[in-house]
Design a protein around this motif. Structure first.
Motif, PDB file in Angstrom:
ATOM      1  N   ILE A 306    -102.014  60.242  42.714  1.00 16.58           N
ATOM      2  CA  ILE A 306    -102.732  59.202  41.990  1.00 16.58           C
ATOM      3  C   ILE A 306    -102.793  59.588  40.512  1.00 16.58           C
ATOM      4  O   ILE A 306    -103.434  60.580  40.138  1.00 16.58           O
ATOM      5  N   ARG A 307    -102.128  58.792  39.701  1.00 17.46           N
ATOM      6  CA  ARG A 307    -102.167  58.991  38.250  1.00 17.46           C
ATOM      7  C   ARG A 307    -102.806  57.805  37.528  1.00 17.46           C
ATOM      8  O   ARG A 307    -103.170  57.898  36.368  1.00 17.46           O
ATOM      9  N   GLY A 308    -102.922  56.686  38.240  1.00 23.23           N
ATOM     10  CA  GLY A 308    -103.492  55.487  37.644  1.00 23.23           C
ATOM     11  C   GLY A 308    -104.936  55.283  38.070  1.00 23.23           C
ATOM     12  O   GLY A 308    -105.660  56.235  38.369  1.00 23.23           O
ATOM     13  N   LYS A 309    -105.360  54.006  38.155  1.00 26.77           N
ATOM     14  CA  LYS A 309    -106.736  53.663  38.468  1.00 26.77           C
ATOM     15  C   LYS A 309    -106.805  53.007  39.843  1.00 26.77           C
ATOM     16  O   LYS A 309    -106.107  52.034  40.106  1.00 26.77           O
ATOM     17  N   ILE A 310    -107.643  53.552  40.718  1.00 29.15           N
ATOM     18  CA  ILE A 310    -107.875  52.934  42.020  1.00 29.15           C
ATOM     19  C   ILE A 310    -109.383  52.813  42.230  1.00 29.15           C
ATOM     20  O   ILE A 310    -110.133  53.762  41.988  1.00 29.15           O
ATOM     21  N   ASP A 311    -109.836  51.643  42.659  1.00 32.72           N
ATOM     22  CA  ASP A 311    -111.260  51.356  42.801  1.00 32.72           C
ATOM     23  C   ASP A 311    -111.475  50.644  44.140  1.00 32.72           C
ATOM     24  O   ASP A 311    -110.904  49.575  44.379  1.00 32.72           O
ATOM     25  N   HIS A 312    -112.286  51.243  45.021  1.00 31.24           N
ATOM     26  CA  HIS A 312    -112.586  50.682  46.344  1.00 31.24           C
ATOM     27  C   HIS A 312    -111.280  50.443  47.119  1.00 31.24           C
ATOM     28  O   HIS A 312    -110.954  49.337  47.532  1.00 31.24           O
ATOM     29  N   CYS A 313    -110.532  51.525  47.325  1.00 30.18           N
ATOM     30  CA  CYS A 313    -109.216  51.446  47.974  1.00 30.18           C
ATOM     31  C   CYS A 313    -109.130  52.439  49.127  1.00 30.18           C
ATOM     32  O   CYS A 313    -109.808  53.465  49.137  1.00 30.18           O
ATOM     33  N   VAL A 314    -108.259  52.137  50.074  1.00 30.44           N
ATOM     34  CA  VAL A 314    -107.895  53.060  51.141  1.00 30.44           C
ATOM     35  C   VAL A 314    -106.421  53.389  50.944  1.00 30.44           C
ATOM     36  O   VAL A 314    -105.562  52.507  50.998  1.00 30.44           O
ATOM     37  N   VAL A 315    -106.141  54.667  50.711  1.00 25.72           N
ATOM     38  CA  VAL A 315    -104.813  55.103  50.299  1.00 25.72           C
ATOM     39  C   VAL A 315    -104.219  56.000  51.379  1.00 25.72           C
ATOM     40  O   VAL A 315    -104.790  57.044  51.722  1.00 25.72           O
ATOM     41  N   SER A 316    -103.092  55.611  51.922  1.00 26.61           N
ATOM     42  CA  SER A 316    -102.437  56.357  52.994  1.00 26.61           C
ATOM     43  C   SER A 316    -101.598  57.497  52.435  1.00 26.61           C
ATOM     44  O   SER A 316    -101.522  57.710  51.217  1.00 26.61           O
ATOM     45  N   SER A 317    -100.942  58.219  53.329  1.00 25.27           N
ATOM     46  CA  SER A 317    -100.165  59.387  52.927  1.00 25.27           C
ATOM     47  C   SER A 317     -98.936  58.991  52.114  1.00 25.27           C
ATOM     48  O   SER A 317     -98.358  57.924  52.291  1.00 25.27           O
ATOM     49  N   GLU A 318     -98.564  59.858  51.195  1.00 26.63           N
ATOM     50  CA  GLU A 318     -97.350  59.756  50.387  1.00 26.63           C
ATOM     51  C   GLU A 318     -97.287  58.474  49.557  1.00 26.63           C
ATOM     52  O   GLU A 318     -96.215  57.955  49.264  1.00 26.63           O
ATOM     53  N   VAL A 319     -98.454  57.971  49.186  1.00 28.86           N
ATOM     54  CA  VAL A 319     -98.536  56.833  48.266  1.00 28.86           C
ATOM     55  C   VAL A 319     -98.483  57.362  46.835  1.00 28.86           C
ATOM     56  O   VAL A 319     -99.044  58.409  46.528  1.00 28.86           O
ATOM     57  N   ILE A 320     -97.818  56.621  45.951  1.00 26.73           N
ATOM     58  CA  ILE A 320     -97.778  56.970  44.531  1.00 26.73           C
ATOM     59  C   ILE A 320     -98.355  55.814  43.724  1.00 26.73           C
ATOM     60  O   ILE A 320     -97.912  54.667  43.870  1.00 26.73           O
ATOM     61  N   VAL A 321     -99.340  56.118  42.902  1.00 24.42           N
ATOM     62  CA  VAL A 321     -99.882  55.146  41.955  1.00 24.42           C
ATOM     63  C   VAL A 321     -99.640  55.719  40.561  1.00 24.42           C
ATOM     64  O   VAL A 321    -100.260  56.716  40.170  1.00 24.42           O
ATOM     65  N   GLU A 322     -98.711  55.115  39.834  1.00 25.21           N
ATOM     66  CA  GLU A 322     -98.305  55.663  38.548  1.00 25.21           C
ATOM     67  C   GLU A 322     -99.375  55.454  37.471  1.00 25.21           C
ATOM     68  O   GLU A 322    -100.263  54.597  37.590  1.00 25.21           O
ATOM     69  N   GLU A 323     -99.264  56.233  36.421  1.00 25.10           N
ATOM     70  CA  GLU A 323    -100.166  56.093  35.280  1.00 25.10           C
ATOM     71  C   GLU A 323    -100.045  54.684  34.705  1.00 25.10           C
ATOM     72  O   GLU A 323     -98.945  54.157  34.548  1.00 25.10           O
TER      73      GLU A 323
END
Length: 378
Positions: A306-323
């Motif tokens: 996680i490099r970006g912004k996540i708010d009230h999320c459910v994030v599974s394995s090997e997910v990428i959230v870019e800056e």
């Protein structure tokens, strides 16, 4: 072999209302809660109840589900004194056919049950989210010398037509049952969880198989037939969290209930005190939260970056959230990639999907969206 109780998990449904998520995947194999699959819950409930012999009845797009279940090792349901069997429709001398209904699915596997010779049979759905043990329900069944015990819960009258509705007497015995009535008169709904005394169950399944006008269904055929013959049917009132994740919105809601800001009865930190939920360990690297990341009220599984912004999320394995990417009220399933500048709102993002650079998903925020096969659907 003679055992006290065997469990049969009905896991062959198509789950068509989940859209592209179940296009090539059985509903019980759908990802849930960042690290689980839906089938983990009934299997874990059996393990936590000390039930050691479990049959899982699969049918629609079953390859991935069958492989995932394997021999039951993930739930401790393998070994010398345990047995987990995947039971698919069979081809016989008379031909082959899919399971024609919930009752027919059990009927076609009476030989498997006969080998175990159980005193009682627990029948479960493979696509409900709840965590419990079944010991108290079994005690109620035995105490009342019941032929069948049905787990029930109160539902809003507006939703009652979606369920089998029970009417009980002052002792808690079921005196009437209507499957999905158009104009329900009550709100005591069947959860699709049954305990049968096996000898009685076997008798009624065999009789139903010989009928012409039947849908081979527990709610539509077997239970009404037993009531008509004045068999002892008991309602077991369940008071915990339970959700049928049959739609995109209900699956999204069930994921969000796991957050500490969600339903206090269902967050994983409270849940694990009483009922451990077991699953496959995918042996990912630890999660990584980057220096520019903003993370608020989220479940983030191992292997996520996680490099970006996540708010009230459910994030599974090997997910990428870019800056520069932003996700609000989103379920990100395994292997998703949200590229820089993308904004995602109120959405379920299917496994392996890529949200393109600067793409806006569900910007109108009108209901819960599904992003799968490279596009958004409601």
């Amino acid at each position: 072999m003679a055992i006290q109780i065997a469990a049969m998990i009905l896991a062959g449904g198509k789950g068509t209302r989940l859209g592209a998520l179940t296009r090539k995947l059985a509903k019980p194999a759908v990802s849930y809660g960042g690290k689980y699959r839906i089938i983990d819950f009934p299997l874990s409930n059996c393990a936590n109840s000390g039930i050691t012999h479990v049959g899982v009845l699969t049918q629609y797009e079953s390859s991935a589900l069958n492989s995932y279940i394997g021999n039951g090792k993930n739930w401790g349901l393998n070994g010398v004194n345990c047995l987990t069997s995947v039971l698919s429709p069979k081809q016989t001398e008379e031909g082959s056919s899919w399971y024609r209904g919930t009752a027919d699915a059990i009927y076609q596997n009476l030989d498997w049950l006969d080998e175990l010779d159980p005193e009682y049979v627990l029948i479960l759905s493979g696509d409900h989210i709840y965590a419990t043990t079944y010991e108290e329900m079994l005690r109620v069944h035995v105490k009342n010398k019941a032929d069948c015990t049905v787990a029930v819960r109160e539902v809003p009258l507006a939703e009652a037509s979606r369920f089998g509705i029970c009417e009980t007497d002052e002792r808690g015995f079921i005196i009437d049952f209507k499957e999905k009535p158009k104009q329900p008169k009550g709100t005591l709904a069947s959860m699709g969880i049954y305990i049968f005394t096996y000898k009685t169950l076997k008798k009624y399944l065999k009789a139903d198989a010989l009928k012409e006008k039947t849908e081979h269904d527990f709610g539509k055929d077997i239970i009404p037939a037993m009531i008509a013959r004045q068999k002892r049917l008991v309602a077991y009132r369940y008071g915990g969290y339970w959700k049928d994740v049959g739609t995109i919105s209900s699956l999204h809601e069930a994921n969000m209930d796991l957050l500490l800001s969600g339903d206090p009865a269902m967050n994983l930190y409270t849940l694990q005190e009483d009922c451990h939920i077991y699953s496959e360990d995918n042996h990912c690297t630890p999660q990584y939260i980057g220096p520019s990341a903003e993370v608020k009220d989220c479940l983030v599984n191992q292997g996520a970056v996680i490099r970006g912004k996540i708010d009230h999320c459910v994030v599974s394995s090997e997910v990428i959230v870019e800056e520069g990417a932003e996700c609000y009220n989103v379920v990100l399933m395994n292997g998703c990639h949200v590229r820089s500048g993308a904004k995602v709102y109120d959405c379920l993002v299917g496994p392996g999907e890529t949200i393109r650079k600067d793409e806006v998903v569900n910007g109108s925020r009108e209901g819960i969206a599904l992003y799968a096969l490279g596009r958004t659907a409601k």
